[in-house]
Design an enzyme around this catalytic site. Structure first.
Site, PDB file in Angstrom:
ATOM      1  N   ASN A 177       0.824  -1.234   0.000  1.00  0.00           N
ATOM      2  CA  ASN A 177       0.000   0.000   0.000  1.00  0.00           C
ATOM      3  C   ASN A 177       0.847   1.269   0.000  1.00  0.00           C
ATOM      4  O   ASN A 177       0.346   2.369   0.130  1.00  0.00           O
ATOM      5  CB  ASN A 177      -0.936   0.008   1.220  1.00  0.00           C
ATOM      6  CG  ASN A 177      -0.150   0.119   2.527  1.00  0.00           C
ATOM      7  OD1 ASN A 177       1.087   0.188   2.509  1.00  0.00           O
ATOM      8  ND2 ASN A 177      -0.859   0.126   3.650  1.00  0.00           N
ATOM      9  N   SER A 222      10.516 -11.184  14.202  1.00  0.00           N
ATOM     10  CA  SER A 222      11.623 -10.331  14.633  1.00  0.00           C
ATOM     11  C   SER A 222      12.237 -10.859  15.925  1.00  0.00           C
ATOM     12  O   SER A 222      11.538 -11.438  16.763  1.00  0.00           O
ATOM     13  CB  SER A 222      11.096  -8.908  14.869  1.00  0.00           C
ATOM     14  OG  SER A 222      12.059  -8.134  15.541  1.00  0.00           O
ATOM     15  N   TYR A 274       4.883  -2.973  18.901  1.00  0.00           N
ATOM     16  CA  TYR A 274       5.374  -3.594  17.650  1.00  0.00           C
ATOM     17  C   TYR A 274       5.810  -5.030  17.945  1.00  0.00           C
ATOM     18  O   TYR A 274       5.381  -5.973  17.273  1.00  0.00           O
ATOM     19  CB  TYR A 274       6.541  -2.789  17.055  1.00  0.00           C
ATOM     20  CG  TYR A 274       7.347  -3.607  16.098  1.00  0.00           C
ATOM     21  CD1 TYR A 274       8.551  -4.186  16.488  1.00  0.00           C
ATOM     22  CD2 TYR A 274       6.880  -3.865  14.820  1.00  0.00           C
ATOM     23  CE1 TYR A 274       9.271  -4.983  15.619  1.00  0.00           C
ATOM     24  CE2 TYR A 274       7.590  -4.663  13.941  1.00  0.00           C
ATOM     25  CZ  TYR A 274       8.787  -5.223  14.352  1.00  0.00           C
ATOM     26  OH  TYR A 274       9.486  -6.025  13.495  1.00  0.00           O
ATOM     27  N   LYS A 319       4.246  -8.969  16.745  1.00  0.00           N
ATOM     28  CA  LYS A 319       4.993 -10.080  16.134  1.00  0.00           C
ATOM     29  C   LYS A 319       4.804 -11.351  16.973  1.00  0.00           C
ATOM     30  O   LYS A 319       4.568 -12.440  16.447  1.00  0.00           O
ATOM     31  CB  LYS A 319       6.484  -9.729  16.036  1.00  0.00           C
ATOM     32  CG  LYS A 319       6.796  -8.637  15.020  1.00  0.00           C
ATOM     33  CD  LYS A 319       6.380  -9.038  13.606  1.00  0.00           C
ATOM     34  CE  LYS A 319       6.755  -7.980  12.581  1.00  0.00           C
ATOM     35  NZ  LYS A 319       6.310  -8.338  11.212  1.00  0.00           N
ATOM     36  N   PHE A 325      17.213 -10.474  12.891  1.00  0.00           N
ATOM     37  CA  PHE A 325      17.975  -9.664  13.830  1.00  0.00           C
ATOM     38  C   PHE A 325      18.056  -8.257  13.265  1.00  0.00           C
ATOM     39  O   PHE A 325      16.976  -7.653  13.045  1.00  0.00           O
ATOM     40  CB  PHE A 325      19.287 -10.406  14.168  1.00  0.00           C
ATOM     41  CG  PHE A 325      18.944 -11.528  15.125  1.00  0.00           C
ATOM     42  CD1 PHE A 325      18.255 -12.664  14.689  1.00  0.00           C
ATOM     43  CD2 PHE A 325      19.184 -11.402  16.483  1.00  0.00           C
ATOM     44  CE1 PHE A 325      17.855 -13.668  15.574  1.00  0.00           C
ATOM     45  CE2 PHE A 325      18.800 -12.408  17.376  1.00  0.00           C
ATOM     46  CZ  PHE A 325      18.137 -13.529  16.919  1.00  0.00           C
ATOM     47  N   ASN A 332      16.896   3.716  12.871  1.00  0.00           N
ATOM     48  CA  ASN A 332      17.884   2.638  12.959  1.00  0.00           C
ATOM     49  C   ASN A 332      19.315   3.145  12.716  1.00  0.00           C
ATOM     50  O   ASN A 332      19.538   4.128  12.015  1.00  0.00           O
ATOM     51  CB  ASN A 332      17.544   1.536  11.941  1.00  0.00           C
ATOM     52  CG  ASN A 332      16.262   0.784  12.307  1.00  0.00           C
ATOM     53  OD1 ASN A 332      15.430   0.545  11.472  1.00  0.00           O
ATOM     54  ND2 ASN A 332      16.123   0.421  13.584  1.00  0.00           N
ATOM     55  N   LEU A 333      20.251   2.415  13.278  1.00  0.00           N
ATOM     56  CA  LEU A 333      21.653   2.847  13.311  1.00  0.00           C
ATOM     57  C   LEU A 333      22.294   3.005  11.937  1.00  0.00           C
ATOM     58  O   LEU A 333      22.849   4.068  11.620  1.00  0.00           O
ATOM     59  CB  LEU A 333      22.474   1.857  14.153  1.00  0.00           C
ATOM     60  CG  LEU A 333      23.956   2.175  14.293  1.00  0.00           C
ATOM     61  CD1 LEU A 333      24.176   3.533  14.962  1.00  0.00           C
ATOM     62  CD2 LEU A 333      24.675   1.085  15.077  1.00  0.00           C
ATOM     63  N   GLY A 346      14.013   1.548  26.398  1.00  0.00           N
ATOM     64  CA  GLY A 346      13.531   0.333  25.723  1.00  0.00           C
ATOM     65  C   GLY A 346      14.639  -0.467  25.083  1.00  0.00           C
ATOM     66  O   GLY A 346      14.445  -1.641  24.744  1.00  0.00           O
TER      67      GLY A 346
END
Ligand code: WQD
Length: 331
Positions: free
Chosen positions: A32, A124, A148, A152, A177, A198-199, A291
């Site tokens: 989508n 995940s 999230y 999962k 991962f 993200n890194l 977190g």
């Protein structure tokens, strides 16, 4: 086989479509574009030099999904479509539970209705929670720190129960991962909207000068250098893991870690990126991110034993491929 790939225009989905096409399968993409771009479908076809069928739909829409199953003989489904930003899931839990759970239910109901019994699910490592490393498929899962991750874990439970009730189903739950890098062509890769969470994409944008410096979220963890340790896996290795899972599916439900089995710290990734691309990545140490867990890496032996799959690409390759895509990428 003719494979329906939901979220096939996304980061991992697009790389998996290429791997499927290169393995001789045909692909139907349902996406989508909430977290992807239409031109990615063209790039998939350019890279693989093969056509794909494409539907712009939301896979929570049962009517739209059933049209695909009615129009095509589908041999299997790989379900990527879903929301995946951890921080956003804390702000918008209902969005995440609805999208990620209802899409899984709509797709499995369509599979049952049309006699499709191969299903590969994008899960995940987050489902392990703050467990002891290396994470093993047989270990008890701990509560995750965000909606999230819970979507999962819940989807895994739904699929496990379906497989128990309907032995004709063959289901693989693939626990990723930290996917990073990009196809060697530099044509597709991870292009997050806005400031990357993200890194690796953040490092790439610092290297490009788009962002001033990397903020390293804490250096007081009990790890090799105090910074967070993760199992970074090249997205093409991950894509090839999906093809291996699909082609080795057997009845019942099967869980696999898709990781390298090796952990790398934030600073080790920064150094690898600088070495791979001969470029400087300025950074500063700041507070921990709420977190985050200290360490997360896989025991990857089960996928090797049962699927004959291992991750082949090293950290330098991941960094080189990520940088090539970032340099080529035009907003
Ligand atoms: C990696 C490391 C950070 C950004 C998340 C999801 C997971 C999966 C992959 C979907 C950590 C540190 C990061 C930055 C930093 N997504 N970091 N500065 O959190 O391991 O996993 O993405 O499936 O579900 O949870 O990935 O790349 O955000 O962080 O220091 O600007 O880099 O603290 O140690 P994470 P990440």
């Amino acid at each position: 086989m003719n494979i329906l790939v939901t979220g096939g225009a996304g980061y991992i989905g697009s790389h998996t479509c290429i791997a499927l096409l290169e393995a001789g399968h045909s692909v139907i993409i349902a996406d989508n574009f909430r977290n992807s771009k239409p031109e990615t479908v063209e790039k998939i076809m350019d890279i693989a030099a093969k056509e794909v069928i494409f539907y712009e739909i939301d896979v929570t829409d049962a009517e739209a999904v059933n049209i695909i199953f009615k129009n095509y003989k589908i041999d299997g489904v790989i379900h990527f479509a879903g929301l995946k930003a951890v921080g956003e899931s804390v702000q918008k839990p209902l969005d995440y539970y609805y999208n990620n759970i209802v899409s899984t239910i709509v797709l499995t109901k369509a599979c049952q209705k049309y006699g499709v019994n191969r299903f590969v699910f994008s899960s995940s490592a987050t489902v392990y929670g703050d467990n002891t490393v290396p994470f093993v498929e047989t270990m008890d899962l701990l509560p995750t720190t965000n909606p999230y991750g819970e979507t999962k874990a819940i989807s895994e439970r739904i699929l496990t129960d379906i497989a128990k009730a309907d032995p004709s189903f063959s289901i693989s739950l693939l626990r990723y991962f930290n996917p990073v890098g990009a196809h060697e062509s530099g044509l597709i890769g991870e292009a997050p909207n806005g400031i990357p969470n993200n890194l690796m994409p953040y490092i790439a944008q610092v290297a490009k000068g788009k962002l001033e410096r990397l903020r390293v979220f804490g250096n007081d963890y009990s790890t090799v250098d105090g910074t967070g340790v993760r199992d970074y896996i090249h997205v093409v290795d991950l894509a090839e893991g999906h093809v291996a899972a699909l082609e080795n599916l057997t009845e019942g439900v099967h869980v696999y870690n898709l990781g390298t089995g090796k952990g790398s710290s934030v600073l080790e990734l920064v150094k690898a990126f600088e070495k791979a691309n001969d470029i400087e990545v300025p950074y500063e140490i700041v507070d921990r991110r709420p977190g985050d867990i200290a360490s997360c890496f896989a025991d990857a032996s089960k996928a090797k034993q049962e699927l004959g799959w291992i991750a082949k690409r090293d950290l330098i390759t991941m960094c080189r491929d990520a940088w090539r895509f970032e340099k080529n990428y035009k907003e």
